[in-house]
Structures are given as structure tokens and as C-alpha cells.
Design an enzyme around this catalytic site. Structure first.
Site, short mmCIF file in Angstrom:
data_model
loop_
_atom_site.label_atom_id
_atom_site.label_comp_id
_atom_site.label_asym_id
_atom_site.label_seq_id
_atom_site.Cartn_x
_atom_site.Cartn_y
_atom_site.Cartn_z
N LYS A 59 0.80 -1.11 0.12
CA LYS A 59 -0.10 0.08 0.02
C LYS A 59 0.97 1.19 0.00
O LYS A 59 1.84 1.20 0.61
CB LYS A 59 -0.97 0.05 1.11
CG LYS A 59 -1.80 -1.13 1.07
CD LYS A 59 -2.76 -1.44 2.51
CE LYS A 59 -3.71 -2.57 2.67
NZ LYS A 59 -3.98 -3.00 4.11
N GLU A 112 -9.77 -11.52 3.19
CA GLU A 112 -9.34 -12.03 4.58
C GLU A 112 -9.06 -10.92 5.67
O GLU A 112 -9.63 -9.68 5.59
CB GLU A 112 -7.72 -11.95 4.21
CG GLU A 112 -7.10 -10.93 3.33
CD GLU A 112 -5.63 -11.38 2.83
OE1 GLU A 112 -5.59 -12.15 1.66
OE2 GLU A 112 -4.61 -11.12 3.34
N ASN A 147 -7.25 -9.07 9.20
CA ASN A 147 -5.78 -8.81 9.76
C ASN A 147 -6.06 -8.76 11.24
O ASN A 147 -7.17 -8.01 11.57
CB ASN A 147 -5.23 -7.48 9.09
CG ASN A 147 -4.89 -7.88 7.74
OD1 ASN A 147 -4.76 -8.91 7.14
ND2 ASN A 147 -5.27 -6.57 6.92
N ARG A 207 -4.32 -7.31 13.70
CA ARG A 207 -3.31 -6.50 14.17
C ARG A 207 -3.52 -4.84 14.22
O ARG A 207 -4.64 -4.78 13.08
CB ARG A 207 -1.96 -6.57 13.55
CG ARG A 207 -2.11 -6.30 12.06
CD ARG A 207 -0.56 -6.45 11.34
NE ARG A 207 -0.85 -5.72 9.81
CZ ARG A 207 -1.55 -6.65 8.84
NH1 ARG A 207 -1.77 -7.70 9.11
NH2 ARG A 207 -1.38 -5.91 7.85
C1 MV4 Z 1 -8.18 -11.14 -4.99
C2 MV4 Z 1 -7.92 -10.42 -6.23
C3 MV4 Z 1 -8.91 -10.68 -7.20
N1 MV4 Z 1 -9.84 -11.51 -7.09
N2 MV4 Z 1 -8.93 -12.07 -4.98
C4 MV4 Z 1 -4.29 -9.13 -2.93
C5 MV4 Z 1 -3.84 -9.23 -1.57
C6 MV4 Z 1 -4.70 -9.86 -0.79
N3 MV4 Z 1 -5.26 -9.03 0.04
C7 MV4 Z 1 -5.69 -10.49 -1.76
N4 MV4 Z 1 -5.38 -10.00 -3.04
C8 MV4 Z 1 -6.30 -10.19 -4.27
N5 MV4 Z 1 -7.26 -10.87 -4.16
C9 MV4 Z 1 -9.77 -12.31 -5.94
N6 MV4 Z 1 -10.79 -13.42 -5.76
C10 MV4 Z 1 -7.11 -9.30 -6.26
C11 MV4 Z 1 -6.18 -9.16 -5.34
C12 MV4 Z 1 -5.16 -8.34 -5.49
C13 MV4 Z 1 -5.37 -7.06 -4.68
C14 MV4 Z 1 -6.17 -6.75 -3.80
C15 MV4 Z 1 -6.08 -5.78 -2.99
C16 MV4 Z 1 -5.29 -4.73 -3.31
C17 MV4 Z 1 -4.21 -4.85 -4.23
C18 MV4 Z 1 -4.13 -6.30 -5.04
C19 MV4 Z 1 -3.24 -6.24 -5.87
C20 MV4 Z 1 -2.91 -7.30 -6.61
C21 MV4 Z 1 -3.87 -8.36 -6.26
#
Ligand code: MV4
Length: 449
Positions: A237, A287, A289, A291
Site C-alpha cells: 500500500k 481476509e 488482519n 493487528r
Molecule cells: C483477489 C483479487 C482478485 N480476485 N482475490 C491481493 C492481496 C490480498 N489481500 C488479496 N489480493 C487480491 N485478491 C480475488 N478473488 C485481487 C487481489 C489483489 C489485490 C487486492 C487488493 C489490493 C491490491 C491487490 C493487488 C493485486 C491483487
């Protein structure tokens, strides 16, 4: 009442925790590696203990050294901050085993949310929407292929022990699936010592929206609204905002209360953040977190609640001093992470801070631990400051952000300040029109120029 807290972290979050302790009249113990002997939190703490050499494995991840430091200084509690041991259930358990208070959730909840399959199952059972996908682990390849075919491509294969973007593989067709599945399992086994993977529908252009929750030991749980964390590069981020530009007050109120109810029913204690993907007007849980998060200050700016203070009071067994109806959201806040990195290549830039001048004035907060002459060590993450801005609305917030970025002087090392200035002046950002892919393409285009 907790009288002395050992801060098991470094950098700006160590200073942030120390400040909350001082406001509460609580004594502080700083721990530091040999590389952080001159760190600000060490200078400002009541006591300090060197816990080992520079390498994180021998210092900030060194459980025996940290617990020994807590015991010999007579600390009552340990605050883990974020990163390092903050979501390590063994550490949480060992702290409690030694008669100390772990300022965080119970170890069982850290375990539960650390397993991304269990996290989704728990949250789904409590009535919150999750990304469509497999009901648990993918164990048989033929069943996984059939599920992916039935769901429709693209699909995402994720590691149960992953999170934060680690261990994810996209498959855009049946032909790509087997290799993606096998690569994901192999890499998960190597990275996390756990090769269990699960399947989700891949959302192509979502926003990343996360809800802040806080719960005391008596079942009172409150949501503190959401943050838009879509501005990321390689799952790091860079720029976060509260509130998001996509949730209406009515939706925020209703959905937030559903989350708080779920958190209370789980018996969760402490602060927590539930991560969602937002697409086509829907939120899908991915998901949780367990913390305090780097970006917590923007929630503090719009609610007026000191989240770290509340974390400590909860750990001290106190009831939340506010109800959901007491929580109001005022204005807009943006946090820019000032990393010591090249603004075009993001390559870390260690070195000595030659000149340092902080911005100020209405709506400006700087959470930083650096000072003129400070030598940024190369051993840790590159975050050196968080520039947090508040305004009556998003446009005033952006105007103040541009002013503050232009005032900010950090010389001697590269920083992301020029990148943030480009973002704060970009029409698409000013419009609020960005998803999780924006920064990757924004950065690539810059390099081409
Ligand atoms: C995803 C997604 C698209 N579809 N799940 C990346 C970090 C983790 N928090 C989960 N992430 C993602 N999960 C599905 N089913 C895209 C991402 C993702 C992403 C999510 C939030 C912020 C930035 C990201 C960068 C790449 C991929």
C-alpha cells in the site's frame, strides 16, 4: 491497570504506541537492535533494552530476547505493533504464558484468521459475503479443474497460509489451470511451509476496501468505518483514504453493523481489519488482519478515536468507552506512505537524512521517527513517515495534501514524495477513479516517459 508496556517493534509504529502510552501515563520499554540504538522511540522511552544484532531474525523476531526484556524490566504488557511478531500466535501465547498481557487478540483468533480458508469459512458462517470459490482446500486436481470450469475463468488460486497477495496464481483458461495450480502449491509449500491452496473467482478490476473493527472483552464490538486501500504496487500500500468514495452512509452503517455483530459473535477481542474486494456495487470478504494496521491514522482522523489508546484500554480489561451510535464520520482523510525509495523505480534508498522539515498547519499530521542526521538502516522496511491529511471533504483534503507535500523536506535519501505529488495532481485521482491496478499502470507509464 497496566503500568508498563514493552513495545516490541521499531520505527514509526513504535513511536505511535509510545505516544499512546504517555497519554495514558503508562511507562514504556523500548527494545531495539544494534542498528536502532539511536532511534527516536529508544530516546523517548522510559527504559530501553538492546535485544540483538540488526537482522530481524536475531532481534525483532527474537521471541526469547523480547520476553526476557519484558521480564527483566517488569513490564505488565507487550504491544507487538504491526509486522514482525504481531500476528505470530506462538509469540502471543508465550507472552501470556509468562504472565504478561499480549495487546492483541487471543492466539486462537490469530491462528483462525492466519488460515485464509478458515477465515473465509468463519466469516461466511457469520453471514458476511465472501468471494465465490471452493468450499475449502483444493485437494484433488481433477475436482479443482471441474470446479474452475464450472465457475468460469479467470480464477485465482490462493495459498491458505498466504495473504497480503503472497502465493496467488491467476488461471485464465482450462489450459492454464494445471500449471497455475501446481506452481501455487509448490510456491506455497516453500514460502509458508503449507502447500494447501483454495480457489476463488478472480475479480478483474476491484477496489480494495477494508473495515476497521474494535471489540472489548465483554462482547461489545464497534465498526469504525472503512478505508480504500486500492492504491497499491506489488501488494504494498502506498496511499490510503477514509472513507471510500463508493459506499453510501446508509450502506456503511448497515454493513458495518453486520461486521461488528459477526465480530462480537466470534468472541473476538481487540482491533481487527476485515479486507474486502469491491466490484459492481458488492463487497466480498477476502481476509482478516488481527493487528493494528499502518493506515489506522486515517480512521482516527475521521472518527476522532485514538485506536491505539483503545487497544491498550481493551487489553487492560476496560469496557469500550463508546457505542456504535457514538461513532461519527467527519470529513475525509488521506495517508501517503513516505518510503525511502526511488519514486520511479521504488528501489529502497538507505542513507543519512541530511535535511528534514515537516509540513504543518490545518489538517496535517506526520507520524515519523526520522530526524536531521538520522541514518536510515538498510535492514528493515523502507517506511520512514506517514503523511496524514484531513479535510472537510475530499477536495479540501487533496488541496491540503498538495500543500503539505510541497512543504515536506527530506534530503539525503530518495523518497516517494514526488510520486505522491504526481498522484495528488492526477485528474483520475482527483476524480477518485482508481482500482487496485491503477498504481501499477501509473508507475509503468512514468518509467516510459
Ligand atoms: C483477489 C483479487 C482478485 N480476485 N482475490 C491481493 C492481496 C490480498 N489481500 C488479496 N489480493 C487480491 N485478491 C480475488 N478473488 C485481487 C487481489 C489483489 C489485490 C487486492 C487488493 C489490493 C491490491 C491487490 C493487488 C493485486 C491483487
Amino acid at each position: 491497570m497496566i503500568k508498563k508496556i514493552l513495545i516490541a517493534n521499531r520505527g514509526e509504529i513504535a513511536l505511535r504506541i509510545l505516544r499512546a502510552c504517555k497519554d495514558l501515563g503508562i511507562k514504556t520499554v523500548a527494545v531495539h537492535s544494534t542498528a536502532d540504538a539511536d532511534a527516536m522511540h529508544v530516546r523517548l522511552a522510559d527504559e530501553s533494552v538492546c535485544i540483538g544484532p540488526a537482522s530481524p531474525r536475531e532481534s525483532y523476531l527474537n521471541i526469547p530476547a523480547i520476553i526476557s526484556a519484558a521480564c527483566i524490566t517488569g513490564a505488565d504488557a507487550v504491544h507487538p505493533g504491526f509486522g514482525f511478531l504481531s500476528e505470530n500466535p506462538t509469540f502471543a501465547h508465550m507472552v501470556e504464558e509468562h504472565g504478561l498481557i499480549f495487546i492483541g487478540p487471543k492466539a486462537d483468533h490469530i491462528v483462525m484468521m492466519g488460515d485464509k480458508i478458515m477465515a473465509k469459512k468463519t466469516v461466511s458462517r457469520l453471514g458476511l459475503p465472501t468471494v465465490p470459490g471452493s468450499d475449502g482446500a483444493l485437494t484433488k486436481l481433477d475436482k479443482a479443474i471441474k470446479l474452475a470450469d464450472d465457475m468460469g475463468y479467470p480464477v485465482l488460486i490462493k495459498a491458505a497460509g498466504g495473504g497480503g497477495g503472497r502465493g496467488m496464481k491467476v488461471a485464465r483458461s482450462n489450459e492454464e489451470f494445471v500449471e497455475a495450480y501446481e506452481t501455487a502449491r509448490r510456491e506455497a509449500g516453500i514460502s509458508f511451509g503449507n502447500d494447501v491452496v483454495y480457489l476463488e473467482k478472480y475479480l478483474e478490476n476491484p477496489k480494495h476496501i477494508e473495515f476497521q473493527v474494535i471489540a472489548d472483552q465483554y462482547g461489545n464490538a464497534v465498526h469504525l468505518g472503512e478505508r480504500d486501500c486500492s492504491m497499491q504496487r506489488r501488494n504494498q500500500k502506498v496511499w490510503e483514504e477514509a472513507p471510500s468514495m463508493v459506499l453510501s452512509p446508509e450502506f456503511r452503517n448497515e454493513f458495518g453493523r453486520k461486521i461488528a455483530k459477526a465480530i462480537s459473535e466470534m468472541g473476538y477481542v481487540g482491533v481487527g481489519t476485515l479486507e474486502f474486494l469491491y466490484e459492481n456495487g458488492q463487497l466480498y470478504f477476502i481476509e482478516m488482519n488481527t493487528r493494528i494496521q499502518v493506515e489506522h491514522p486515517i480512521t482516527e482522523m475521521i472518527t476522532g478515536i485514538d485506536i491505539v489508546r483503545e487497544q491498550i484500554l481493551i487489553a487492560d480489561g476496560q469496557k469500550l468507552s463508546f457505542t456504535q451510535d457514538d461513532v461519527t464520520f467527519t470529513g475525509h482523510a488521506i495517508e501517503c506512505r513516505i518510503n525511502a525509495e526511488n519514486p520511479d523505480t521504488y528501489i529502497p534508498s538507505a542513507g543519512t537524512v541530511a535535511k528534514y522539515h515537516c509540513p504543518g498547519g490545518p489538517g496535517v499530521r506526520v507520524d515519523s521517527f526520522v530526524y536531521e542526521g538520522y541514518k536510515i538502516p538498510p535492514y528493515y522496511d523502507s517506511l520512514i513517515a506517514k503523511l496524514v491529511i484531513h479535510g472537510k471533504d475530499r477536495q479540501q483534503c487533496l488541496a491540503r495534501l498538495r500543500r503539505a507535500l510541497n512543504e515536506y523536506v527530506i534530503s539525503g535519501v530518495d523518497t516517494l514524495i514526488p510520486l505522491h505529488l504526481r498522484l495528488a495532481n492526477d485528474p483520475r485521482i482527483i476524480e477518485g477513479n482508481f482500482d487496485i491496478h491503477f498504481l501499477e499502470s501509473f508507475s509503468k507509464n512514468l518509467k516510459l516517459k
